[in-house]
Design a protein around this motif. Sequence first.
Motif, PDB file in Angstrom:
ATOM      1  N   ARG A  58       0.750  -1.437  -0.088  1.00 23.79           N
ATOM      2  CA  ARG A  58      -0.032   0.062   0.112  1.00 23.79           C
ATOM      3  C   ARG A  58       0.909   1.173   0.041  1.00 23.79           C
ATOM      4  NH1 ARG A  58      -3.162  -2.948   3.652  1.00 23.79           N
ATOM      5  NH2 ARG A  58      -2.182  -1.848   5.399  1.00 23.79           N
ATOM      6  N   GLU A  59       1.898   1.351   0.690  1.00 20.08           N
ATOM      7  CA  GLU A  59       2.737   2.341   0.794  1.00 20.08           C
ATOM      8  C   GLU A  59       3.481   2.571  -0.666  1.00 20.08           C
ATOM      9  OE1 GLU A  59       5.758   1.466   3.752  1.00 20.08           O
ATOM     10  OE2 GLU A  59       4.567   1.955   5.352  1.00 20.08           O
ATOM     11  N   LEU A  60       4.019   1.611  -1.309  1.00 21.00           N
ATOM     12  CA  LEU A  60       4.511   1.758  -2.635  1.00 21.00           C
ATOM     13  C   LEU A  60       3.603   2.047  -3.622  1.00 21.00           C
ATOM     14  CD1 LEU A  60       6.782  -1.434  -2.471  1.00 21.00           C
ATOM     15  CD2 LEU A  60       7.623   0.929  -2.695  1.00 21.00           C
ATOM     16  N   ALA A  61       2.315   1.705  -3.578  1.00 18.27           N
ATOM     17  CA  ALA A  61       1.204   2.012  -4.421  1.00 18.27           C
ATOM     18  C   ALA A  61       0.899   3.547  -4.311  1.00 18.27           C
ATOM     19  CB  ALA A  61      -0.040   1.163  -4.229  1.00 18.27           C
ATOM     20  N   GLN A  62       1.184   4.035  -3.288  1.00 20.62           N
ATOM     21  CA  GLN A  62       0.663   5.586  -3.130  1.00 20.62           C
ATOM     22  C   GLN A  62       1.711   6.423  -3.464  1.00 20.62           C
ATOM     23  OE1 GLN A  62      -0.608   5.719   0.902  1.00 20.62           O
ATOM     24  NE2 GLN A  62      -2.568   4.262   0.439  1.00 20.62           N
ATOM     25  N   THR A  63       2.893   5.985  -3.737  1.00 24.51           N
ATOM     26  CA  THR A  63       3.811   6.950  -4.085  1.00 24.51           C
ATOM     27  C   THR A  63       3.733   7.681  -5.350  1.00 24.51           C
ATOM     28  OG1 THR A  63       5.359   5.096  -5.050  1.00 24.51           O
ATOM     29  CG2 THR A  63       5.803   5.655  -2.761  1.00 24.51           C
ATOM     30  N   SER A  64       4.199   8.814  -5.431  1.00 26.88           N
ATOM     31  CA  SER A  64       4.273   9.552  -7.066  1.00 26.88           C
ATOM     32  C   SER A  64       4.967   8.839  -8.146  1.00 26.88           C
ATOM     33  CB  SER A  64       4.719  10.920  -6.860  1.00 26.88           C
ATOM     34  OG  SER A  64       6.308  10.803  -6.704  1.00 26.88           O
ATOM     35  N   SER A  65       4.732   9.199  -9.386  1.00 31.61           N
ATOM     36  CA  SER A  65       5.085   8.088 -10.334  1.00 31.61           C
ATOM     37  C   SER A  65       6.618   7.990 -10.565  1.00 31.61           C
ATOM     38  CB  SER A  65       4.385   8.819 -11.971  1.00 31.61           C
ATOM     39  OG  SER A  65       4.863  10.324 -11.885  1.00 31.61           O
ATOM     40  N   ALA A  66       7.201   9.288 -10.339  1.00 30.54           N
ATOM     41  CA  ALA A  66       8.735   9.379 -10.315  1.00 30.54           C
ATOM     42  C   ALA A  66       9.344   8.652  -9.418  1.00 30.54           C
ATOM     43  CB  ALA A  66       9.315  10.842 -10.213  1.00 30.54           C
ATOM     44  N   ASP A  67       8.797   8.729  -8.204  1.00 27.64           N
ATOM     45  CA  ASP A  67       9.401   7.886  -6.788  1.00 27.64           C
ATOM     46  C   ASP A  67       8.993   6.362  -6.934  1.00 27.64           C
ATOM     47  OD1 ASP A  67      10.290  10.373  -5.807  1.00 27.64           O
ATOM     48  OD2 ASP A  67       8.613  10.476  -4.432  1.00 27.64           O
ATOM     49  N   ARG A  68       7.790   5.994  -7.820  1.00 27.60           N
ATOM     50  CA  ARG A  68       7.326   4.724  -7.573  1.00 27.60           C
ATOM     51  C   ARG A  68       8.340   4.103  -8.595  1.00 27.60           C
ATOM     52  NH1 ARG A  68       1.843   2.310 -10.010  1.00 27.60           N
ATOM     53  NH2 ARG A  68       0.918   3.021  -8.274  1.00 27.60           N
ATOM     54  N   ARG A  69       8.521   4.679  -9.623  1.00 30.00           N
ATOM     55  CA  ARG A  69       9.618   3.922 -10.623  1.00 30.00           C
ATOM     56  C   ARG A  69      10.894   3.448 -10.026  1.00 30.00           C
ATOM     57  NH1 ARG A  69      10.909   8.112 -14.022  1.00 30.00           N
ATOM     58  NH2 ARG A  69       8.709   8.429 -14.564  1.00 30.00           N
ATOM     59  N   MET A  70      11.587   4.314  -9.263  1.00 27.12           N
ATOM     60  CA  MET A  70      12.454   4.074  -8.482  1.00 27.12           C
ATOM     61  C   MET A  70      12.520   3.040  -7.472  1.00 27.12           C
ATOM     62  SD  MET A  70      14.937   5.576  -9.946  1.00 27.12           S
ATOM     63  CE  MET A  70      16.511   5.295  -8.949  1.00 27.12           C
ATOM     64  N   ALA A  71      11.423   3.151  -6.513  1.00 29.10           N
ATOM     65  CA  ALA A  71      11.199   2.071  -5.819  1.00 29.10           C
ATOM     66  C   ALA A  71      10.721   0.826  -6.295  1.00 29.10           C
ATOM     67  CB  ALA A  71       9.809   2.294  -4.978  1.00 29.10           C
ATOM     68  N   VAL A  72      10.110   0.735  -7.570  1.00 24.52           N
ATOM     69  CA  VAL A  72       9.837  -0.703  -8.126  1.00 24.52           C
ATOM     70  C   VAL A  72      11.133  -1.253  -8.745  1.00 24.52           C
ATOM     71  CG1 VAL A  72       8.841  -1.642 -10.287  1.00 24.52           C
ATOM     72  CG2 VAL A  72       7.184  -0.088  -8.855  1.00 24.52           C
ATOM     73  N   HIS A  73      12.000  -0.494  -9.134  1.00 25.61           N
ATOM     74  CA  HIS A  73      13.237  -1.043  -9.748  1.00 25.61           C
ATOM     75  C   HIS A  73      14.029  -1.776  -8.428  1.00 25.61           C
ATOM     76  CE1 HIS A  73      13.534   0.324 -13.693  1.00 25.61           C
ATOM     77  NE2 HIS A  73      13.212   1.574 -13.285  1.00 25.61           N
ATOM     78  N   GLU A  74      13.989  -1.013  -7.238  1.00 25.01           N
ATOM     79  CA  GLU A  74      14.614  -1.701  -6.114  1.00 25.01           C
ATOM     80  C   GLU A  74      13.899  -2.786  -5.471  1.00 25.01           C
ATOM     81  OE1 GLU A  74      17.417  -2.286  -3.222  1.00 25.01           O
ATOM     82  OE2 GLU A  74      17.472  -0.843  -5.011  1.00 25.01           O
TER      83      GLU A  74
END
Length: 88
Positions: A58-74
């Motif tokens: 849920r935390e990751l789904a709520q991140t902004s698009s630019a931040d999510r991109r980096m979070a998803v890679h990690e």
Amino acid sequence: MNKLFDHLDAGTTLAKSQLGQRLELGGANLERFLEVCGALEITRFERDDLVQLHWRGRELAQTSSADRRMAVHELVRELRKHATAEGN
């Protein structure tokens, strides 16, 4: 991972088969993916084989698009590492 977050937001619960169709995964691949996601507290199962996002998802789904991109890679790196470690 982006598809997972797009289909399972904070309030959505899907049957495992529905989620598999939307993620274009099935059989052992879906089972393994959800197993690893569950171990990393991204998804969790409810009764009747329903899947929803766990607290970390849920935390990751709520991140902004630019931040999510980096979070998803990690996160993908972490999923691979966890899956490989369990497979050995």
